[in-house]
Design a protein around this motif. Structure first.
Motif, mmCIF file in Angstrom:
data_model
loop_
_atom_site.group_PDB
_atom_site.id
_atom_site.type_symbol
_atom_site.label_atom_id
_atom_site.label_comp_id
_atom_site.label_asym_id
_atom_site.label_seq_id
_atom_site.Cartn_x
_atom_site.Cartn_y
_atom_site.Cartn_z
ATOM 1 N N VAL A 13 0.836 -1.203 0.000
ATOM 2 C CA VAL A 13 0.000 0.000 0.000
ATOM 3 C C VAL A 13 0.869 1.251 0.000
ATOM 4 N N GLN A 14 1.926 1.246 0.817
ATOM 5 C CA GLN A 14 2.829 2.393 0.857
ATOM 6 C C GLN A 14 3.514 2.613 -0.496
ATOM 7 N N LEU A 16 2.309 1.788 -3.447
ATOM 8 C CA LEU A 16 1.318 2.322 -4.390
ATOM 9 C C LEU A 16 1.081 3.817 -4.159
ATOM 10 N N ILE A 17 1.022 4.213 -2.883
ATOM 11 C CA ILE A 17 0.823 5.637 -2.589
ATOM 12 C C ILE A 17 2.016 6.464 -3.072
ATOM 13 N N ALA A 18 3.242 5.977 -2.802
ATOM 14 C CA ALA A 18 4.432 6.701 -3.235
ATOM 15 C C ALA A 18 4.508 6.777 -4.753
ATOM 16 N N ALA A 20 1.982 6.739 -6.863
ATOM 17 C CA ALA A 20 0.960 7.662 -7.357
ATOM 18 C C ALA A 20 1.378 9.116 -7.152
ATOM 19 N N LEU A 21 1.949 9.428 -5.995
ATOM 20 C CA LEU A 21 2.391 10.797 -5.743
ATOM 21 C C LEU A 21 3.540 11.194 -6.670
ATOM 22 N N SER A 22 4.505 10.270 -6.849
ATOM 23 C CA SER A 22 5.619 10.559 -7.744
ATOM 24 C C SER A 22 5.137 10.743 -9.177
ATOM 25 N N ASN A 82 9.567 16.047 -7.286
ATOM 26 C CA ASN A 82 8.818 16.126 -6.035
ATOM 27 C C ASN A 82 9.093 17.438 -5.303
#
Length: 216
Positions: A13-14, A16-18, A20-22, A82
């Motif tokens: 999950v972490q 996937l979140i990273a 998506a943000l990147s 970022n």
């Protein structure tokens, strides 16, 4: 059917979140640098694929220096996007040097991906090459005339040691054997055989055979 329990992996999950943000940061930076439409969507994919290719090269153990080089290049591009989109850069007025970097990134990513993919042999190919037996130069097969001395030598039986040959019978034992043979002939009317002579004298069979040859 009973439904299988669904386990949520916190690390996945972490990740996937990273990702998506990147992806969003790289997309916004490319869009601000003048790369609109599908081109802005391709930039995040290009950076992440170069990161993955460099990491796989580091894990394989081949060309470590090249793997670290391109891994740092891709990581710098990702971190730069970022940081740039965190309010430190005016996305409405992007400097020219950043537009040049964004426009030149496809060529850099293509070069890095090509070198990582073809810079060293794959592990399976390296193992296959190492497992191939070395080529040997064989001369002509020997002719039957050349091989004959070896086979003749191999067929010669070993000489029997002298200790295995029966020793000459003592004269006294021969005289005793004559008396036993004469007594046997007088009682049976037939010559004594070797087995009976050996049993009467209590001697080995080779010695009995040697004495039997000396009897009349």
């Amino acid at each position: 059917m009973r439904a299988l329990p669904v386990r949520v992996d916190a690390v996945l999950v972490q990740a996937l979140i990273a990702a998506a943000l990147s992806f969003a940061h790289l997309h916004d930076l490319a869009l601000a640098a003048g790369q609109d439409g599908w081109k802005a969507l391709a930039y995040p994919v290009s950076v992440d694929l170069l990161l993955v290719a460099a990491w796989r090269r580091l894990r394989s153990g081949d060309a470590i220096a090249a793997g670290w080089c391109w891994f740092l290049v891709a990581l710098t591009a990702s971190l730069g996007a970022n940081v740039a989109t965190a309010g430190l850069l005016d996305l409405d007025d992007v400097p020219d040097w950043l537009r040049i970097l964004v426009a030149g990134w496809p060529a850099v990513a293509f070069l890095g991906g090509t070198l990582l993919a073809h810079g060293a042999p794959k592990p399976n190919e390296a193992r296959a090459t190492a497992s191939e037996p070395p080529s040997t130069i064989t001369g002509p097969e020997p002719t039957p005339a050349e091989a004959a001395p070896l086979s003749a030598t191999a067929e010669i039986p070993p000489a029997e040691p002298e200790s295995a040959l029966p020793a000459p019978a003592p004269p006294a034992l021969v005289a005793l054997a004559r008396k036993v043979a004469d007594d046997h002939r007088a009682r049976t009317g037939t010559p004594i055989d070797t087995s009976t002579l050996r049993a009467r004298l209590g001697i080995p069979m080779p010695l009995a055979e040697a004495i039997a040859t000396q009897l009349p």
